[in-house]
Design a protein around this motif. Structure first.
Motif, short mmCIF file in Angstrom:
data_model
loop_
_atom_site.label_atom_id
_atom_site.label_comp_id
_atom_site.label_asym_id
_atom_site.label_seq_id
_atom_site.Cartn_x
_atom_site.Cartn_y
_atom_site.Cartn_z
N GLY A 194 0.81 -1.22 0.00
CA GLY A 194 0.00 0.00 0.00
C GLY A 194 0.84 1.26 0.00
N GLU A 195 1.83 1.30 0.90
CA GLU A 195 2.71 2.46 1.01
C GLU A 195 3.95 2.33 0.13
N ASP A 196 4.15 1.15 -0.44
CA ASP A 196 5.24 0.88 -1.37
C ASP A 196 6.62 1.14 -0.76
N PHE A 197 6.92 0.39 0.32
CA PHE A 197 8.28 0.46 0.86
C PHE A 197 8.69 -0.91 1.39
N VAL A 198 10.00 -1.14 1.45
CA VAL A 198 10.57 -2.36 2.01
C VAL A 198 11.16 -2.04 3.37
N GLN A 199 10.84 -2.85 4.35
CA GLN A 199 11.38 -2.70 5.70
C GLN A 199 12.34 -3.85 5.99
N LEU A 200 13.53 -3.51 6.49
CA LEU A 200 14.54 -4.53 6.80
C LEU A 200 15.14 -4.28 8.17
N PRO A 201 15.40 -5.34 8.95
CA PRO A 201 16.15 -5.17 10.19
C PRO A 201 17.57 -4.71 9.86
N PRO A 202 18.29 -4.11 10.81
CA PRO A 202 19.67 -3.70 10.54
C PRO A 202 20.57 -4.91 10.27
N ARG A 203 21.67 -4.66 9.60
CA ARG A 203 22.57 -5.75 9.20
C ARG A 203 23.07 -6.57 10.39
N HIS A 204 23.31 -5.89 11.53
CA HIS A 204 23.88 -6.62 12.67
C HIS A 204 22.87 -7.61 13.27
N ALA A 205 21.62 -7.57 12.84
CA ALA A 205 20.62 -8.52 13.33
C ALA A 205 20.77 -9.89 12.66
N PHE A 206 21.58 -9.96 11.63
CA PHE A 206 21.78 -11.22 10.90
C PHE A 206 23.13 -11.83 11.27
N ARG A 207 23.14 -13.15 11.44
CA ARG A 207 24.38 -13.83 11.81
C ARG A 207 25.45 -13.68 10.75
N GLU A 208 25.03 -13.74 9.47
CA GLU A 208 25.96 -13.56 8.36
C GLU A 208 25.50 -12.41 7.50
N CYS A 209 26.45 -11.62 7.05
CA CYS A 209 26.14 -10.42 6.27
C CYS A 209 25.33 -10.75 5.02
N VAL A 210 25.69 -11.85 4.35
CA VAL A 210 25.01 -12.18 3.10
C VAL A 210 23.54 -12.48 3.32
N ASN A 211 23.17 -12.91 4.53
CA ASN A 211 21.76 -13.21 4.81
C ASN A 211 20.91 -11.93 4.76
N PHE A 212 21.50 -10.81 5.16
CA PHE A 212 20.79 -9.53 5.06
C PHE A 212 20.42 -9.27 3.61
N TYR A 213 21.33 -9.56 2.70
CA TYR A 213 21.08 -9.26 1.30
C TYR A 213 20.12 -10.25 0.65
N SER A 214 20.17 -11.52 1.04
CA SER A 214 19.21 -12.48 0.48
C SER A 214 17.79 -12.11 0.91
N VAL A 215 17.63 -11.64 2.15
CA VAL A 215 16.32 -11.19 2.63
C VAL A 215 15.91 -9.92 1.89
N ALA A 216 16.85 -8.99 1.72
CA ALA A 216 16.55 -7.74 1.01
C ALA A 216 16.09 -8.03 -0.41
N LEU A 217 16.73 -8.98 -1.08
CA LEU A 217 16.37 -9.30 -2.46
C LEU A 217 15.00 -9.97 -2.54
N HIS A 218 14.66 -10.74 -1.52
CA HIS A 218 13.32 -11.33 -1.45
C HIS A 218 12.26 -10.22 -1.40
N GLU A 219 12.46 -9.26 -0.52
CA GLU A 219 11.48 -8.18 -0.37
C GLU A 219 11.46 -7.25 -1.60
N LEU A 220 12.62 -7.04 -2.19
CA LEU A 220 12.66 -6.23 -3.42
C LEU A 220 11.92 -6.92 -4.56
N THR A 221 12.00 -8.26 -4.59
CA THR A 221 11.24 -9.00 -5.61
C THR A 221 9.75 -8.75 -5.43
N HIS A 222 9.26 -8.79 -4.19
CA HIS A 222 7.86 -8.43 -3.94
C HIS A 222 7.56 -7.04 -4.50
#
Length: 313
Positions: A194-222
């Protein structure tokens, strides 16, 4: 000259339709079997053969495969433990100075296109209207380069795996170049259509840095499904089949993007496995549509990354 009966003519026309139906059913059945066994076809290739993350591609042209063919070829790599994601047709192997090894069994991939019947074109022209096209699906066979011999040395090599510190800049460019509003904070990752934005937790919330980006790409695909972008059906009620279909698109879109960036894909929402199976069992074309939509989403994001880098891939 013998004139075929109307019945035999109907059988002749029905044969291609039956072949297409069998193709949809065959591919869907294999993917359902993998999911039922707990093997996700857009993740499994990185469990076998030491193959590096990447999209399957044609070894002669360098062009990556897309849509359902990505899943088909990834599965073939996993099942056979091949260390390469490069493929050739029989004729291309010959054109590359080599040949397919005797007894090698090829992998069937598909080509989707549309055509306009001559009668329809004539009717449309007479009415001054646009002619209707008919979709068709065609099989063809490819062989992994590991099934070939004598190939010349200058074929497109498999890309070298990227180190984490090399992956991050590429992924950051994809996020920035998308033009999508990405907000960092909180403990949840989601896309708000509705508001057209992606929300992500900060990078330090993920055990591995690459996991932040895999999650980000999932939400960007949406987010690519927004009406101002690719205009997919994304306003779906939680728990519905349409919701499960869109999650399937996002899972595969993220996997395709991760592979293109050298990140090993992961499953973000394994708890949707049952819902995905329900969708695939009910419609043998659902996985084809989802894979096609995922490829279009990945291409949309990667094209903007290329534009931002002056055309670099």
């Amino acid at each position: 000259m013998h004139q075929p009966s109307r019945r035999s003519d109907r059988r002749t026309r029905a044969a291609p339709r039956a072949a297409r139906a069998d193709l949809y059913e065959d591919v869907t059945r294999r993917i359902i079997a993998q999911l039922e066994a707990g093997r996700v076809p857009w993740v499994r290739p990185w469990e076998a053969g030491g193959v590096a993350p990447g999209l399957p591609r044609n070894a002669l042209t360098g062009r990556p495969y897309s849509g359902i063919n990505v899943l088909i070829l990834w599965s073939a790599v996993a099942e056979n433990g091949w260390p390469s994601q490069a493929w050739l047709t029989f004729r291309q192997a010959l054109a590359a100075g080599g040949s397919v090894r005797k007894g090698a069994r090829g992998t069937c991939v598909v080509y989707a296109d549309r055509f306009t019947p001559e009668a329809e074109a004539e009717k449309a022209q007479a009415r001054g209207e646009e002619a209707k096209t008919i979709a068709f699906l065609k099989r063809f066979t490819v062989f992994n380069v590991e099934q070939c011999e004598g190939l010349r040395a200058d074929l497109a090599p498999d890309p070298a795996p990227l180190a984490d510190d090399e992956i991050v800049p590429h992924a950051e460019v994809v996020i920035a170049a998308s033009g999508i509003d990405v907000r960092i904070g909180g403990s949840r990752a989601f896309y708000a259509p509705g508001e057209d934005f992606v929300q992500l937790p900060p990078r330090h919330a993920f055990r591995e840095c690459v996991n932040f980006y895999s999650v980000a790409l999932h939400e960007l695909t949406h987010a690519t499904g927004h009406k101002t972008r690719l205009d997919r059906q994304i306003l779906n009620s939680f728990g519905s089949k349409d919701y499960a279909r869109e999650e399937l698109v996002a899972e595969m879109g993220s996997a395709f993007l991760c592979a293109a960036l050298g990140i090993a894909p992961t499953v973000r929402h394994a708890d949707y496995l049952g819902a995905w199976l329900d969708v695939l069992r009910a419609d043998n074309r659902a996985i084809f549509r989802a894979a096609s939509a995922a490829s279009k989403a990945a291409d949309w994001l990667l094209a903007r990354r290329a534009d931002s880098e002056g055309g670099a891939v």
